[in-house]
Scaffold this motif. Structure first.
Motif, PDB file in Angstrom:
ATOM      1  N   SER A  24      19.092   2.331   4.534  1.00 30.87           N
ATOM      2  CA  SER A  24      18.522   2.157   6.101  1.00 30.87           C
ATOM      3  C   SER A  24      19.379   1.672   6.327  1.00 30.87           C
ATOM      4  O   SER A  24      18.626   1.255   7.942  1.00 30.87           O
ATOM      5  N   ARG A  51       1.303  -1.195  -0.224  1.00 32.34           N
ATOM      6  CA  ARG A  51      -0.261  -0.063  -0.347  1.00 32.34           C
ATOM      7  C   ARG A  51       0.975   1.579   0.219  1.00 32.34           C
ATOM      8  O   ARG A  51       1.614   1.264   1.134  1.00 32.34           O
ATOM      9  N   ARG A  98       9.862  -1.509  16.301  1.00 35.21           N
ATOM     10  CA  ARG A  98       9.496  -2.129  14.417  1.00 35.21           C
ATOM     11  C   ARG A  98       9.863  -1.120  13.142  1.00 35.21           C
ATOM     12  O   ARG A  98       8.405  -0.091  13.030  1.00 35.21           O
ATOM     13  N   ILE A  99       9.992  -1.679  12.481  1.00 38.46           N
ATOM     14  CA  ILE A  99      10.283  -0.726  11.424  1.00 38.46           C
ATOM     15  C   ILE A  99       9.590  -1.939  10.431  1.00 38.46           C
ATOM     16  O   ILE A  99       9.786  -3.146  10.047  1.00 38.46           O
ATOM     17  N   ASP A 100       9.375  -1.794   9.351  1.00 44.11           N
ATOM     18  CA  ASP A 100       8.135  -3.039   8.547  1.00 44.11           C
ATOM     19  C   ASP A 100       8.628  -2.010   6.907  1.00 44.11           C
ATOM     20  O   ASP A 100       8.555  -2.707   5.736  1.00 44.11           O
ATOM     21  N   LYS A 101       9.100  -0.891   7.117  1.00 45.36           N
ATOM     22  CA  LYS A 101       8.732  -0.221   5.411  1.00 45.36           C
ATOM     23  C   LYS A 101       9.476   1.121   5.226  1.00 45.36           C
ATOM     24  O   LYS A 101       9.250   1.192   6.200  1.00 45.36           O
ATOM     25  N   VAL A 102      10.315   0.880   4.226  1.00 44.08           N
ATOM     26  CA  VAL A 102      10.619   2.517   3.924  1.00 44.08           C
ATOM     27  C   VAL A 102      10.030   3.350   2.872  1.00 44.08           C
ATOM     28  O   VAL A 102      10.861   2.832   1.809  1.00 44.08           O
ATOM     29  N   GLU A 103       9.022   3.766   2.733  1.00 35.04           N
ATOM     30  CA  GLU A 103       8.913   4.557   1.897  1.00 35.04           C
ATOM     31  C   GLU A 103       9.411   5.939   0.815  1.00 35.04           C
ATOM     32  O   GLU A 103       9.294   6.581   2.182  1.00 35.04           O
ATOM     33  N   VAL A 104       9.801   5.072  -0.408  1.00 34.07           N
ATOM     34  CA  VAL A 104      10.126   6.796  -0.594  1.00 34.07           C
ATOM     35  C   VAL A 104       9.783   6.842  -1.643  1.00 34.07           C
ATOM     36  O   VAL A 104       9.681   6.246  -2.434  1.00 34.07           O
ATOM     37  N   LEU A 120      19.928   2.371  10.434  1.00 29.83           N
ATOM     38  CA  LEU A 120      18.185   2.825  10.992  1.00 29.83           C
ATOM     39  C   LEU A 120      17.677   1.195  11.266  1.00 29.83           C
ATOM     40  O   LEU A 120      18.452   2.091  12.604  1.00 29.83           O
TER      41      LEU A 120
END
Ligand code: MN
Ligand code: MN
Ligand code: ZN
Ligand code: ZN
Lengths: 142, 142
Positions: A115, A71, A125-131, A118
């Motif tokens: 990333s 998403r 908790r990191i689920d995703k990095v959106e750019v 980071l």
DNA sequence: GGCTTCAATGCAATAAATTTGCATCAAAGT
DNA sequence: ACTTTGATGCAAATTTATTGCATTGAAGCC
């Protein structure tokens, strides 16, 4: 676009029944070369097979939850949907044209994001990095 | 947070009248250490000075248009607002907790993004690059 | 001062995107 | 056959933001 993906396999790997509707939603998303809005997906499907708008939303939620579909936020009000990163499909930035709303996939390395640090140090908790790159596409520039 | 910024100066530099409401919206955004939703800003203001929700939306649009304020997308449905990059305030990624909706500012270099090449070669206009990390914050992890 | 203009604001209605509640239906299990 | 369950449809509600129109108050002008 995910020509190498077998959608039935993806669904069953996520232990989801491969219903016609789910397969069709996944196909529309996977066969498209750029992310689509729920409305786009609904309109595309509804032209051929009658389907309810809410069903599309529910399937999208389900596919996102099971990480088959990503998403993606835009500079606008609606989310867009694309294939989630997988073996054949690496995470990549997107370009969003705020004039026409078209979203394009950029190559994974068109913009270099590191990333690692980071992920190691972040206290949560990191689920995703959106750019996302916002602007006006070359079409709309003319 | 933008302690070094004078909000009246910012407004007049953008050739906007420094009305009370505009100043207050800008102060709420600038004095906060993380981006807020329009609803947050409205509620904060409305506790002290009566203001209309629509006025807040309109002021936000205006400030975004004049690049005093940055409209930031989240993993959720509402936009958040923070100070736009300026002399004292460098662009930086944000972390969005999908459980509680809290958004945090990450340091400009917590995540290294090199977009130079893209800016040079992209066939269209680039206005901004938004980097958002989605996950669960340490508070919500417990 | 009186008159005009205009931008800022308020309020009600509307829109767009998504979500929820509840009914139906069909396949799977017993 | 009877029951359970998950998928779907349809209507209504919710959330977030926008639009249209009325009001107001501060310049600017004679
Ligand atoms: Mn993509
Ligand atoms: Mn920030
Ligand atoms: Zn465009
Ligand atoms: Zn949280």
């Amino acid at each position: 676009m995910c020509k190498q993906c077998n959608y039935e396999t993806l669904l069953s790997a996520a232990r989801l029944d491969a219903t016609d509707n789910r397969l069709r939603v996944l196909e529309v998303i996977g066969n498209n070369s750029y992310p689509l809005s729920a409305a786009d997906i609904f309109k595309t499907l509804d032209r051929t097979y009658r389907i309810n708008r809410v069903t599309v939303y529910r399937i999208l939620d389900l596919l996102v939850e099971h990480e088959l579909v990503d998403r993606i936020s835009t500079g606008g009000r609606a989310f867009y949907y694309g294939m989630a990163p997988n073996a054949h499909h690496h995470p990549h930035p997107h370009f969003y044209c705020k004039r026409c709303g078209q979203m394009d996939c950029l190559t994974p390395d068109s913009l270099n994001v590191d990333s690692e640090a980071l992920w190691k140090t972040f206290p949560g908790r990191i689920d995703k990095v959106e750019v996302r790159v916002d602007g006006i596409c070359k079409n709309c520039m003319k």
